[in-house]
Design a protein around this motif. Structure first.
Motif, mmCIF file in Angstrom:
data_model
loop_
_atom_site.group_PDB
_atom_site.id
_atom_site.type_symbol
_atom_site.label_atom_id
_atom_site.label_comp_id
_atom_site.label_asym_id
_atom_site.label_seq_id
_atom_site.Cartn_x
_atom_site.Cartn_y
_atom_site.Cartn_z
ATOM 1 N N LEU A 79 45.082 52.799 52.129
ATOM 2 C CA LEU A 79 44.061 52.336 51.201
ATOM 3 C C LEU A 79 42.708 52.265 51.906
ATOM 4 O O LEU A 79 42.613 51.771 53.031
ATOM 5 C CB LEU A 79 44.416 50.961 50.641
ATOM 6 N N GLU A 101 46.277 43.395 43.760
ATOM 7 C CA GLU A 101 44.966 43.250 44.390
ATOM 8 C C GLU A 101 45.177 43.239 45.893
ATOM 9 O O GLU A 101 46.162 42.683 46.381
ATOM 10 C CB GLU A 101 44.280 41.955 43.947
ATOM 11 N N ILE A 137 40.111 50.398 52.279
ATOM 12 C CA ILE A 137 39.526 49.066 52.115
ATOM 13 C C ILE A 137 39.135 48.535 53.477
ATOM 14 O O ILE A 137 39.775 48.820 54.492
ATOM 15 C CB ILE A 137 40.494 48.097 51.413
ATOM 16 N N PRO A 167 33.672 42.120 50.657
ATOM 17 C CA PRO A 167 33.681 42.896 49.412
ATOM 18 C C PRO A 167 34.719 42.341 48.452
ATOM 19 O O PRO A 167 35.649 41.633 48.858
ATOM 20 C CB PRO A 167 34.050 44.302 49.882
ATOM 21 N N CYS A 205 45.646 40.963 56.312
ATOM 22 C CA CYS A 205 45.642 41.824 55.122
ATOM 23 C C CYS A 205 46.510 41.150 54.073
ATOM 24 O O CYS A 205 47.662 40.785 54.342
ATOM 25 C CB CYS A 205 46.184 43.217 55.455
ATOM 26 N N ALA A 237 43.087 42.773 49.777
ATOM 27 C CA ALA A 237 41.886 42.397 50.525
ATOM 28 C C ALA A 237 42.226 42.375 52.007
ATOM 29 O O ALA A 237 43.316 41.934 52.397
ATOM 30 C CB ALA A 237 41.361 41.036 50.079
ATOM 31 N N PRO A 265 44.633 48.748 57.103
ATOM 32 C CA PRO A 265 44.930 48.694 55.668
ATOM 33 C C PRO A 265 46.373 49.074 55.376
ATOM 34 O O PRO A 265 47.050 49.703 56.207
ATOM 35 C CB PRO A 265 43.947 49.717 55.078
ATOM 36 N N ALA A 301 38.004 42.132 46.079
ATOM 37 C CA ALA A 301 39.359 42.646 46.270
ATOM 38 C C ALA A 301 39.507 43.977 45.529
ATOM 39 O O ALA A 301 38.912 44.197 44.472
ATOM 40 C CB ALA A 301 40.385 41.643 45.767
ATOM 41 N N THR A 302 40.299 44.861 46.092
ATOM 42 C CA THR A 302 40.563 46.164 45.480
ATOM 43 C C THR A 302 41.730 46.037 44.511
ATOM 44 O O THR A 302 42.809 45.556 44.888
ATOM 45 C CB THR A 302 40.889 47.207 46.560
ATOM 46 N N ARG A 303 41.526 46.466 43.291
ATOM 47 C CA ARG A 303 42.576 46.428 42.270
ATOM 48 C C ARG A 303 43.241 47.800 42.176
ATOM 49 O O ARG A 303 42.560 48.831 42.219
ATOM 50 C CB ARG A 303 42.002 46.037 40.910
ATOM 51 N N LEU A 304 44.563 47.808 42.033
ATOM 52 C CA LEU A 304 45.274 49.059 41.875
ATOM 53 C C LEU A 304 46.600 48.799 41.190
ATOM 54 O O LEU A 304 47.064 47.651 41.098
ATOM 55 C CB LEU A 304 45.506 49.735 43.229
#
Length: 522
Positions: A435, A415, A437, A449, A403, A417, A423, A451-454
């Motif tokens: 999260l 970000e 993800i 997928p 992770c 991933a 997670p 990367a998740t932005r937050l």
């Protein structure tokens, strides 16, 4: 030993291949005026022979040759591992349509020029290709050396005798830097032992400690001898033909000397690798002298793969822990990593299945590769894709998860991933949450997928763990994750939180445990 700077700049050798003598003369004269060495060939066969004997740094290749087409010559060069990295630039007076140019590029060329070529454009294209080739060569060399460093670390730390230790150090140094190497240290009885890069050259010196002083006096300048005797961890100097590094685990401990028969300290990367090898060697020889139990040695080896320290930042305090499985004396594959990247931080945890030297070796390779790819500037998904290739190609039999978080502490932009890993757990004033993800394991070759932005507001606490903390045979892991979340608060003291979680969840763990907590203070 190969020089990463070879073949770049004015000293580079360019092979110009064209069946027209006038064209070869023009291109060669432009390149010579800019300081390049030029070799000429008039046919495809002559070009292949020149590459085999001269190993040019770049090939300027006409597409239309009388015997073998330039495209086929390029394909042969790229198919040979020895010459695959040599940049090839096609030239043609007839290929003026986009399809003509893309045809050559798709079959291995690194660039395409249409004649007549402007001299400035030719030189610029050549310089650009050489710069890229050098950067790729440096990155590949660093990756190779870090992999060899990991292998040497395992061998050095697993040595069962002082003689085996010295042979491992010398052999590891030789393998890392591709040059003859010698290792020197003193036994607990004061004997000086020396090993070359072959076990056949192992021999011991006299029993008097003064012998070591005589040897270091012959190898090092006075100011460096004084620094080492004063308790400094490491000294090094590049010589005309050799580089010498001295290291010891602590003041008063025995000195380990590593001599490489080459100027490997010419670059900062080389120095860093040699310093790491010296530190590993010094710690290992100290362990040989003092550790008596197998479990203590295993734990020491495991910790040598983890970061020696994590960044101390008032805007982003953090704490990390590693705990070996209590029922195993072997080492394992759990790890955590914090790498500073031009104002941002890459924070990661990972888990390689198993409790063995092989698991630790894979873990070391994954962690070193992770740092190298991050340093090259790749995004999180690109890093995981490259790690996926490394694991699937070299270690397909195990399970590897990770992770990654890329965080700007100043703004809170982040970000995230995951590759088959638990997670991150976020805690703030509103409560805790994981999260949402997901991502496939490393080594399975599946698409990932984005990367998740937050945004992480000030006061947000983030906890990263490996599954050894909460996973138990026959128990519901989802329920365990919820129980963990209930025991985390955003304002907890990070060091106390890590200790409490290990005490509460880590008792009688059947797997290794790694956890890392940080909080953005704003």
């Amino acid at each position: 030993m190969s020089n990463p700077a070879a073949g770049v700049g004015p000293a580079a050798t360019i092979l110009v291949v064209d069946d027209t003598e006038a064209s070869r003369y023009l291109a060669g004269s432009w390149l010579r005026r800019n300081g390049y060495r030029v070799v000429e060939a008039g046919t495809g066969g002559a070009a292949l022979e020149a590459v085999a004997h001269r190993r040019p740094d770049l090939v300027l290749l006409d597409v239309n040759l009388p015997d073998i087409s330039g495209i086929e010559v390029c394909e042969r060069l790229k198919a040979d591992p020895v010459t695959a990295a040599v940049p090839v630039i096609h030239m043609s007076a007839t290929a003026i349509e986009p399809d003509d140019r893309t045809h050559g590029l798709n079959r291995g060329a690194d660039g395409y020029l249409v004649e007549p070529v402007d001299p400035a454009e030719l030189v610029a294209i050549v310089e650009s290709a050489l710069r890229y080739s050098r950067a790729r060569s440096v990155a590949e060399q660093l990756a190779r050396r870090l992999t060899k460093l990991t292998e040497a670390t395992l061998t050095i730390n697993s040595a069962g005798s002082f003689e085996d230790f010295l042979v491992a150090v010398a052999a590891g140094a030789s393998a890392i830097f591709e040059a003859p190497a010698t290792a020197l240290a003193t036994t607990m009885q004061g004997e000086v032992r020396i090993a070359a890069d072959s076990a056949d050259h192992l021999h011991s010196g006299g029993t008097e400690p003064a012998v070591l002083d005589d040897l270091t006096a012959a190898l090092l300048p006075p100011h460096l001898r004084t620094a080492v005797s004063g308790g400094h961890e490491l000294g090094w100097r590049p010589g005309r033909r050799s580089t010498i590094a001295l290291s010891r685990a602590k003041p008063g401990a025995g000195v380990v000397c590593i001599a490489i028969d080459d100027e490997v300290a010419a670059t900062e990367q080389d120095r860093d690798v040699l310093i790491q090898l010296g530190q590993v060697s010094a710690l290992a020889v100290d362990a040989l002298r003092t550790l008596t139990r197998e479990h203590e040695l295993a734990v020491s080896l495991q910790r040598s793969f983890l970061p020696r320290r994590i960044p101390a930042r008032p805007d982003l305090p953090m704490a990390a822990r590693y705990l070996p499985a209590s029922r195993h004396a072997e080492i394992g594959g759990d790890f955590y990593e914090v790498t500073e990247l031009d104002g941002r931080l890459l924070i990661a945890v990972g888990d390689v299945s198993g409790h063995s030297l092989e698991a630790a070796l894979v873990m070391g390779e994954v962690r070193h590769a992770l740092r190298a790819y991050a340093a090259e500037g790749h995004g999180l998904v690109a890093i995981l894709d490259r790690l996926d290739v490394v694991v699937s190609r070299f270690h397909p039999e195990g399970l590897t998860t990770a992770c990654l978080i890329l965080l700007d502490p100043a703004t809170g932009a982040a970000e995230v991933a995951c590759a088959g890993h638990i997670p991150p757990l976020l805690a703030d004033e509103t409560g805790t949450r994981y999260l949402a993800i997901r991502g496939p394991l490393l080594g399975v070759g599946l698409p990932r997928p984005p990367a998740t932005r937050l945004d992480l507001p000030a006061g947000t606490l983030v906890l990263l763990i490996t599954d050894g903390l909460i996973e138990r045979s026959g128990a519901d892991i989802d329920a365990a994750m919820e129980t963990l979340a209930e025991n985390v608060s955003h304002d907890a003291d990070l060091e106390a939180l890590c200790d409490r979680l290990l005490d509460q969840f880590g008792r009688d763990a059947q797997d290794d445990i790694a956890l890392l907590a940080f909080r953005r203070e704003g």
